[in-house]
Scaffold this motif. Structure first.
Motif, PDB file in Angstrom:
ATOM      1  N   ARG A  44       0.821  -1.216   0.000  1.00  0.00           N
ATOM      2  CA  ARG A  44       0.000   0.000   0.000  1.00  0.00           C
ATOM      3  C   ARG A  44       0.852   1.263   0.000  1.00  0.00           C
ATOM      4  O   ARG A  44       0.556   2.230  -0.711  1.00  0.00           O
ATOM      5  N   GLU A  45       1.906   1.252   0.802  1.00  0.00           N
ATOM      6  CA  GLU A  45       2.761   2.450   0.856  1.00  0.00           C
ATOM      7  C   GLU A  45       3.581   2.591  -0.425  1.00  0.00           C
ATOM      8  O   GLU A  45       3.780   3.713  -0.916  1.00  0.00           O
ATOM      9  N   LEU A  46       4.057   1.479  -0.970  1.00  0.00           N
ATOM     10  CA  LEU A  46       4.776   1.555  -2.243  1.00  0.00           C
ATOM     11  C   LEU A  46       3.855   2.065  -3.346  1.00  0.00           C
ATOM     12  O   LEU A  46       4.226   2.933  -4.141  1.00  0.00           O
ATOM     13  N   LYS A  47       2.654   1.542  -3.394  1.00  0.00           N
ATOM     14  CA  LYS A  47       1.683   1.950  -4.416  1.00  0.00           C
ATOM     15  C   LYS A  47       1.312   3.418  -4.259  1.00  0.00           C
ATOM     16  O   LYS A  47       1.175   4.143  -5.246  1.00  0.00           O
ATOM     17  N   ARG A  48       1.148   3.861  -3.026  1.00  0.00           N
ATOM     18  CA  ARG A  48       0.784   5.256  -2.771  1.00  0.00           C
ATOM     19  C   ARG A  48       1.851   6.209  -3.315  1.00  0.00           C
ATOM     20  O   ARG A  48       1.552   7.286  -3.818  1.00  0.00           O
ATOM     21  N   TYR A  49       3.113   5.782  -3.222  1.00  0.00           N
ATOM     22  CA  TYR A  49       4.207   6.638  -3.676  1.00  0.00           C
ATOM     23  C   TYR A  49       4.533   6.454  -5.152  1.00  0.00           C
ATOM     24  O   TYR A  49       4.740   7.426  -5.886  1.00  0.00           O
ATOM     25  N   ASP A  50       4.616   5.193  -5.597  1.00  0.00           N
ATOM     26  CA  ASP A  50       5.115   4.924  -6.947  1.00  0.00           C
ATOM     27  C   ASP A  50       4.512   3.608  -7.438  1.00  0.00           C
ATOM     28  O   ASP A  50       5.029   2.532  -7.145  1.00  0.00           O
ATOM     29  N   GLN A  51       3.412   3.691  -8.184  1.00  0.00           N
ATOM     30  CA  GLN A  51       2.709   2.508  -8.654  1.00  0.00           C
ATOM     31  C   GLN A  51       3.614   1.610  -9.503  1.00  0.00           C
ATOM     32  O   GLN A  51       3.593   0.376  -9.375  1.00  0.00           O
ATOM     33  N   LEU A  95      15.003  -9.481  -8.777  1.00  0.00           N
ATOM     34  CA  LEU A  95      15.069  -8.860  -7.459  1.00  0.00           C
ATOM     35  C   LEU A  95      16.441  -8.240  -7.225  1.00  0.00           C
ATOM     36  O   LEU A  95      16.548  -7.133  -6.675  1.00  0.00           O
ATOM     37  N   ILE A  96      17.491  -8.922  -7.647  1.00  0.00           N
ATOM     38  CA  ILE A  96      18.845  -8.370  -7.519  1.00  0.00           C
ATOM     39  C   ILE A  96      18.969  -7.082  -8.320  1.00  0.00           C
ATOM     40  O   ILE A  96      19.507  -6.075  -7.829  1.00  0.00           O
ATOM     41  N   ASP A  97      18.458  -7.076  -9.543  1.00  0.00           N
ATOM     42  CA  ASP A  97      18.519  -5.882 -10.391  1.00  0.00           C
ATOM     43  C   ASP A  97      17.764  -4.716  -9.764  1.00  0.00           C
ATOM     44  O   ASP A  97      18.212  -3.563  -9.833  1.00  0.00           O
ATOM     45  N   LEU A  98      16.630  -5.011  -9.146  1.00  0.00           N
ATOM     46  CA  LEU A  98      15.844  -3.947  -8.532  1.00  0.00           C
ATOM     47  C   LEU A  98      16.593  -3.332  -7.354  1.00  0.00           C
ATOM     48  O   LEU A  98      16.597  -2.103  -7.180  1.00  0.00           O
ATOM     49  N   VAL A  99      17.249  -4.168  -6.563  1.00  0.00           N
ATOM     50  CA  VAL A  99      18.063  -3.652  -5.456  1.00  0.00           C
ATOM     51  C   VAL A  99      19.170  -2.753  -5.991  1.00  0.00           C
ATOM     52  O   VAL A  99      19.388  -1.642  -5.484  1.00  0.00           O
ATOM     53  N   ASP A 100      19.858  -3.205  -7.027  1.00  0.00           N
ATOM     54  CA  ASP A 100      20.960  -2.421  -7.581  1.00  0.00           C
ATOM     55  C   ASP A 100      20.463  -1.090  -8.146  1.00  0.00           C
ATOM     56  O   ASP A 100      21.136  -0.062  -8.001  1.00  0.00           O
ATOM     57  N   GLN A 101      19.308  -1.089  -8.761  1.00  0.00           N
ATOM     58  CA  GLN A 101      18.778   0.154  -9.314  1.00  0.00           C
ATOM     59  C   GLN A 101      18.380   1.143  -8.216  1.00  0.00           C
ATOM     60  O   GLN A 101      18.525   2.353  -8.382  1.00  0.00           O
ATOM     61  N   VAL A 102      17.904   0.628  -7.099  1.00  0.00           N
ATOM     62  CA  VAL A 102      17.556   1.497  -5.970  1.00  0.00           C
ATOM     63  C   VAL A 102      18.818   2.052  -5.305  1.00  0.00           C
ATOM     64  O   VAL A 102      18.878   3.220  -4.920  1.00  0.00           O
ATOM     65  N   LEU A 103      19.843   1.230  -5.192  1.00  0.00           N
ATOM     66  CA  LEU A 103      21.072   1.651  -4.519  1.00  0.00           C
ATOM     67  C   LEU A 103      21.950   2.560  -5.377  1.00  0.00           C
ATOM     68  O   LEU A 103      22.692   3.394  -4.845  1.00  0.00           O
ATOM     69  N   GLU A 104      21.881   2.422  -6.689  1.00  0.00           N
ATOM     70  CA  GLU A 104      22.824   3.109  -7.581  1.00  0.00           C
ATOM     71  C   GLU A 104      22.908   4.620  -7.344  1.00  0.00           C
ATOM     72  O   GLU A 104      24.024   5.169  -7.261  1.00  0.00           O
ATOM     73  N   PRO A 105      21.795   5.349  -7.202  1.00  0.00           N
ATOM     74  CA  PRO A 105      21.906   6.799  -6.988  1.00  0.00           C
ATOM     75  C   PRO A 105      22.543   7.174  -5.648  1.00  0.00           C
ATOM     76  O   PRO A 105      22.912   8.338  -5.446  1.00  0.00           O
ATOM     77  N   HIS A 106      22.688   6.198  -4.761  1.00  0.00           N
ATOM     78  CA  HIS A 106      23.201   6.478  -3.425  1.00  0.00           C
ATOM     79  C   HIS A 106      24.553   5.814  -3.170  1.00  0.00           C
ATOM     80  O   HIS A 106      24.960   5.631  -2.025  1.00  0.00           O
ATOM     81  N   PHE A 136       6.914   1.298  -9.475  1.00  0.00           N
ATOM     82  CA  PHE A 136       7.884   0.583  -8.648  1.00  0.00           C
ATOM     83  C   PHE A 136       7.195  -0.514  -7.849  1.00  0.00           C
ATOM     84  O   PHE A 136       7.733  -1.630  -7.717  1.00  0.00           O
ATOM     85  N   ALA A 137       6.022  -0.233  -7.313  1.00  0.00           N
ATOM     86  CA  ALA A 137       5.286  -1.234  -6.536  1.00  0.00           C
ATOM     87  C   ALA A 137       5.031  -2.483  -7.362  1.00  0.00           C
ATOM     88  O   ALA A 137       5.203  -3.614  -6.878  1.00  0.00           O
ATOM     89  N   ASP A 138       4.655  -2.297  -8.614  1.00  0.00           N
ATOM     90  CA  ASP A 138       4.397  -3.442  -9.485  1.00  0.00           C
ATOM     91  C   ASP A 138       5.685  -4.209  -9.784  1.00  0.00           C
ATOM     92  O   ASP A 138       5.697  -5.451  -9.796  1.00  0.00           O
ATOM     93  N   ARG A 139       6.781  -3.495 -10.040  1.00  0.00           N
ATOM     94  CA  ARG A 139       8.058  -4.153 -10.293  1.00  0.00           C
ATOM     95  C   ARG A 139       8.515  -4.933  -9.062  1.00  0.00           C
ATOM     96  O   ARG A 139       9.069  -6.040  -9.182  1.00  0.00           O
ATOM     97  N   TYR A 140       8.306  -4.365  -7.908  1.00  0.00           N
ATOM     98  CA  TYR A 140       8.683  -4.997  -6.640  1.00  0.00           C
ATOM     99  C   TYR A 140       7.944  -6.333  -6.469  1.00  0.00           C
ATOM    100  O   TYR A 140       8.561  -7.373  -6.208  1.00  0.00           O
ATOM    101  N   ILE A 141       6.637  -6.299  -6.650  1.00  0.00           N
ATOM    102  CA  ILE A 141       5.842  -7.522  -6.515  1.00  0.00           C
ATOM    103  C   ILE A 141       6.218  -8.537  -7.590  1.00  0.00           C
ATOM    104  O   ILE A 141       6.368  -9.739  -7.313  1.00  0.00           O
ATOM    105  N   ASN A 142       6.389  -8.068  -8.803  1.00  0.00           N
ATOM    106  CA  ASN A 142       6.734  -8.989  -9.899  1.00  0.00           C
ATOM    107  C   ASN A 142       8.080  -9.668  -9.676  1.00  0.00           C
ATOM    108  O   ASN A 142       8.250 -10.857  -9.971  1.00  0.00           O
ATOM    109  N   ALA A 143       9.053  -8.900  -9.154  1.00  0.00           N
ATOM    110  CA  ALA A 143      10.380  -9.481  -8.908  1.00  0.00           C
ATOM    111  C   ALA A 143      10.314 -10.565  -7.841  1.00  0.00           C
ATOM    112  O   ALA A 143      10.956 -11.619  -7.956  1.00  0.00           O
ATOM    113  N   ILE A 144       9.536 -10.315  -6.802  1.00  0.00           N
ATOM    114  CA  ILE A 144       9.391 -11.310  -5.735  1.00  0.00           C
ATOM    115  C   ILE A 144       8.675 -12.549  -6.263  1.00  0.00           C
ATOM    116  O   ILE A 144       9.095 -13.688  -6.018  1.00  0.00           O
ATOM    117  N   GLU A 145       7.582 -12.329  -7.003  1.00  0.00           N
ATOM    118  CA  GLU A 145       6.824 -13.455  -7.541  1.00  0.00           C
ATOM    119  C   GLU A 145       7.666 -14.269  -8.531  1.00  0.00           C
ATOM    120  O   GLU A 145       7.557 -15.498  -8.586  1.00  0.00           O
TER     121      GLU A 145
END
Length: 236
Positions: free
Chosen positions: A183-190, A212-223, A192-201
């Motif tokens: 719900r919080e992911l969807k509220r902020y970024d639909q 899932l590994i790629d999604l983590v790397d994409q989130v971490l890259e700007p930081h 990303f929320a869908d990619r998050y669920i799809n990666a887990i599934e």
């Protein structure tokens, strides 16, 4: 015997269990009109006769009930504690709630709760970001190296939970747990929320770790990306 409506049951509950309370608010899914067959009643009580704040679970009038009991000077500290951990449970119940015993304090509480929610959680410090980058890196490494599916499943749980916390908090957004993660992911970024669920599934259904590994790397890259070499705590 068919149970009464949520609102009527909440009023009966307050009248029977907290007859002397100053105010009562019914929040949660029933107040948002999102109740399911297993929803409970979240009720906030303001009662100045109590010695200390407490939370209690019970069943009454055919409903499971979570009651949050406070006096007029205690609830602000609980608002603040929820805000500090990035999960505004009590402020959200109050902000979205329906007064079932009205008093001027209800409108005061709701204004305060809505201000807290609108402001969002405090920014993470550079130190916290560093620790969370290291934690995600550690989970990713364990996930990549896991050869037993049972272990990989457990690592994925920790990885996904930490990932959503990092993504939301780094963007000054509230985090969730259980159903509130999506719900919080969807509220902020639909998207990303869908990619998050799809990666887990994709991992749970097909055993494929890379999405899932790629999604983590994409989130971490700007930081600064993954962090292992050079990480330290308490050295200086």
């Amino acid at each position: 015997m068919e149970r009464k409506s949520a609102l009527e049951s909440a009023k009966l509950f307050v009248d029977q269990y907290f007859p002397n309370c100053r105010a009562a608010i019914l929040g949660g899914s029933v107040a948002r009109k999102e109740a399911t067959s297993t929803s409970d009643l979240d009720i906030v009580i303001i009662d100045d006769t109590i010695d200390h704040s407490y939370r209690e679970s019970m069943v009454a009038f055919g409903w499971p009930i979570e009651v949050f009991v406070h006096h007029a000077t205690s609830y602000p500290s609980f608002f603040a504690m929820d805000a500090a951990i990035g999960r505004p449970t009590l402020p959200r119940i109050v902000a979205e709630g329906i007064a079932i015993r009205d008093h001027e304090i209800v409108s005061v509480m709701q204004v305060e709760a809505k201000e807290i929610i609108a402001k969002g959680p405090a920014d993470w410090s550079a130190e916290t970001i560093k620790v969370q980058r290291y934690t995600l890196t550690d989970f990713v490494d364990d996930f990549i190296g896991a050869t037993a599916r049972e272990e990989a499943v457990c690592i994925a749980l920790s990885l996904a939970t930490t990932l959503q916390e990092f993504y939301l908090r780094i963007n000054n957004r509230w985090i969730g747990e259980s159903k509130w993660i999506y719900r919080e992911l969807k509220r902020y970024d639909q998207r990303f929320a869908d990619r998050y669920i799809n990666a887990i599934e994709y991992f749970y259904k097909k055993g494929e770790k890379q999405p899932l590994i790629d999604l983590v790397d994409q989130v971490l890259e700007p930081h600064g990306g993954r962090l292992f070499e050079g990480f330290s705590l308490g050295k200086e």
